[in-house]
Write a protein that holds these residues in place. Structure first.
Motif, PDB file in Angstrom:
ATOM      1  N   VAL A   9       0.859  -1.118   0.234  1.00  0.00           N
ATOM      2  CA  VAL A   9       0.332  -0.350   0.320  1.00  0.00           C
ATOM      3  C   VAL A   9       0.703   1.362   0.163  1.00  0.00           C
ATOM      4  CG1 VAL A   9      -2.077  -1.506   1.387  1.00  0.00           C
ATOM      5  CG2 VAL A   9      -0.357   0.058   2.222  1.00  0.00           C
ATOM      6  N   GLY A  10       2.288   1.177   0.159  1.00  0.00           N
ATOM      7  CA  GLY A  10       3.078   2.407   0.344  1.00  0.00           C
ATOM      8  C   GLY A  10       3.280   3.128   1.678  1.00  0.00           C
ATOM      9  N   ALA A  11       4.469   3.602   1.854  1.00  0.00           N
ATOM     10  CA  ALA A  11       4.865   4.329   2.987  1.00  0.00           C
ATOM     11  C   ALA A  11       3.805   4.816   3.536  1.00  0.00           C
ATOM     12  CB  ALA A  11       5.833   4.806   2.757  1.00  0.00           C
ATOM     13  N   ASP A  12       3.385   6.016   2.190  1.00  0.00           N
ATOM     14  CA  ASP A  12       2.298   6.832   3.289  1.00  0.00           C
ATOM     15  C   ASP A  12       1.141   6.027   3.947  1.00  0.00           C
ATOM     16  OD1 ASP A  12       4.113   9.272   2.395  1.00  0.00           O
ATOM     17  OD2 ASP A  12       3.408   9.749   0.280  1.00  0.00           O
ATOM     18  N   LEU A  13       0.379   5.404   3.067  1.00  0.00           N
ATOM     19  CA  LEU A  13      -0.779   4.910   3.436  1.00  0.00           C
ATOM     20  C   LEU A  13      -0.452   3.943   4.603  1.00  0.00           C
ATOM     21  CD1 LEU A  13      -4.144   5.226   3.418  1.00  0.00           C
ATOM     22  CD2 LEU A  13      -3.731   3.167   1.451  1.00  0.00           C
ATOM     23  N   THR A  14       0.305   3.533   4.988  1.00  0.00           N
ATOM     24  CA  THR A  14       1.180   2.450   6.077  1.00  0.00           C
ATOM     25  C   THR A  14       0.950   3.775   7.292  1.00  0.00           C
ATOM     26  OG1 THR A  14       2.298   0.978   4.332  1.00  0.00           O
ATOM     27  CG2 THR A  14       2.338   1.211   7.031  1.00  0.00           C
ATOM     28  N   GLN A  15       1.565   4.475   7.128  1.00  0.00           N
ATOM     29  CA  GLN A  15       1.847   5.488   8.117  1.00  0.00           C
ATOM     30  C   GLN A  15       0.912   5.685   8.924  1.00  0.00           C
ATOM     31  OE1 GLN A  15       4.933   8.896   7.484  1.00  0.00           O
ATOM     32  NE2 GLN A  15       4.936   9.469   9.828  1.00  0.00           N
ATOM     33  N   LYS A  16      -0.178   6.350   7.876  1.00  0.00           N
ATOM     34  CA  LYS A  16      -1.459   6.695   8.068  1.00  0.00           C
ATOM     35  C   LYS A  16      -2.411   5.958   8.733  1.00  0.00           C
ATOM     36  CE  LYS A  16      -5.786   9.088   6.408  1.00  0.00           C
ATOM     37  NZ  LYS A  16      -6.333   9.861   5.170  1.00  0.00           N
ATOM     38  N   MET A  17      -2.847   4.576   8.378  1.00  0.00           N
ATOM     39  CA  MET A  17      -2.908   3.756   9.476  1.00  0.00           C
ATOM     40  C   MET A  17      -2.183   2.943  10.718  1.00  0.00           C
ATOM     41  SD  MET A  17      -4.112   0.674   6.211  1.00  0.00           S
ATOM     42  CE  MET A  17      -2.446   0.508   5.474  1.00  0.00           C
ATOM     43  N   ALA A  18      -0.899   3.179  10.630  1.00  0.00           N
ATOM     44  CA  ALA A  18      -0.415   3.013  11.565  1.00  0.00           C
ATOM     45  C   ALA A  18      -1.084   4.049  13.168  1.00  0.00           C
ATOM     46  CB  ALA A  18       1.056   2.665  11.793  1.00  0.00           C
ATOM     47  N   ALA A  19      -0.958   5.591  12.430  1.00  0.00           N
ATOM     48  CA  ALA A  19      -0.713   5.680  13.308  1.00  0.00           C
ATOM     49  C   ALA A  19      -2.416   6.359  14.283  1.00  0.00           C
ATOM     50  CB  ALA A  19      -1.583   8.002  12.218  1.00  0.00           C
ATOM     51  N   ILE A  20      -3.451   5.846  12.879  1.00  0.00           N
ATOM     52  CA  ILE A  20      -4.072   5.829  13.637  1.00  0.00           C
ATOM     53  C   ILE A  20      -5.166   4.530  14.388  1.00  0.00           C
ATOM     54  CG2 ILE A  20      -7.327   5.351  12.344  1.00  0.00           C
ATOM     55  CD1 ILE A  20      -6.062   6.938  10.157  1.00  0.00           C
ATOM     56  N   SER A  21      -4.503   3.145  13.541  1.00  0.00           N
ATOM     57  CA  SER A  21      -4.519   2.484  14.945  1.00  0.00           C
ATOM     58  C   SER A  21      -4.466   2.949  15.847  1.00  0.00           C
ATOM     59  CB  SER A  21      -3.621   0.633  14.390  1.00  0.00           C
ATOM     60  OG  SER A  21      -4.186   1.242  12.799  1.00  0.00           O
ATOM     61  N   LEU A  22      -3.649   3.187  16.094  1.00  0.00           N
ATOM     62  CA  LEU A  22      -2.354   3.827  18.054  1.00  0.00           C
ATOM     63  C   LEU A  22      -3.821   4.669  18.601  1.00  0.00           C
ATOM     64  CD1 LEU A  22       1.207   3.907  16.932  1.00  0.00           C
ATOM     65  CD2 LEU A  22      -0.239   1.621  18.051  1.00  0.00           C
ATOM     66  N   GLN A  23      -4.025   5.485  17.955  1.00  0.00           N
ATOM     67  CA  GLN A  23      -5.068   6.608  18.307  1.00  0.00           C
ATOM     68  C   GLN A  23      -6.036   5.874  19.124  1.00  0.00           C
ATOM     69  OE1 GLN A  23      -5.573   9.716  15.214  1.00  0.00           O
ATOM     70  NE2 GLN A  23      -3.233  10.682  16.092  1.00  0.00           N
TER      71      GLN A  23
END
Length: 122
Positions: free
Chosen positions: A5-19
């Motif tokens: 999915v790419g680095a940007d989307l991975t980072q976004k999903m990780a941040a949302i998951s942690l929140q």
């Protein structure tokens, strides 16, 4: 995941998951429950990142009673771990269909789910 999915989307999903996890874990702790782990399933609806499937339930999370937690030991739980433990103790190939589950195992699993619901919603 990053390759798919790419680095940007991975980072976004990780941040949302942690929140999501942190907010839920903080709330659950006030109700005497540790959310030991959980999962969030996400997908794209066009360009919109969407949280899909159920979240923060006894099927997608492990809920442990805070007052009974003991580091380094197996934990009592309010989730489907009881059913998993029962099934893993049987001799079957772990392929569908699973063996029939006795009524008492289903009832005890249901009791754990109801306990989680009662603790989290009181």
């Amino acid at each position: 995941m990053r390759e798919v999915v790419g680095a940007d989307l991975t980072q976004k999903m990780a941040a949302i998951s942690l929140q999501l996890y942190q907010r839920a874990a903080d709330y659950a702790r006030t109700k005497g429950i540790i959310i030991a782990d959980t999962k969030f399933e996400m997908g794209l609806d066009g360009d919109t990142l969407t949280l899909v499937d159920e979240v923060l339930t006894p099927d997608s999370s492990r809920f442990w009673p805070l007052d009974q937690y003991q580091a380094g030991k197996g934990q009592p739980s309010f989730d489907k771990q009881f059913l998993r433990d029962y099934l893993s103790g049987l001799s079957w190939e772990k392929q569908p269909p699973p063996p029939p589950v006795p009524a008492d195992i289903l009832e005890k699993t249901g009791q754990r789910y109801r306990e989680a619901q009662e603790r989290l919603t009181r």
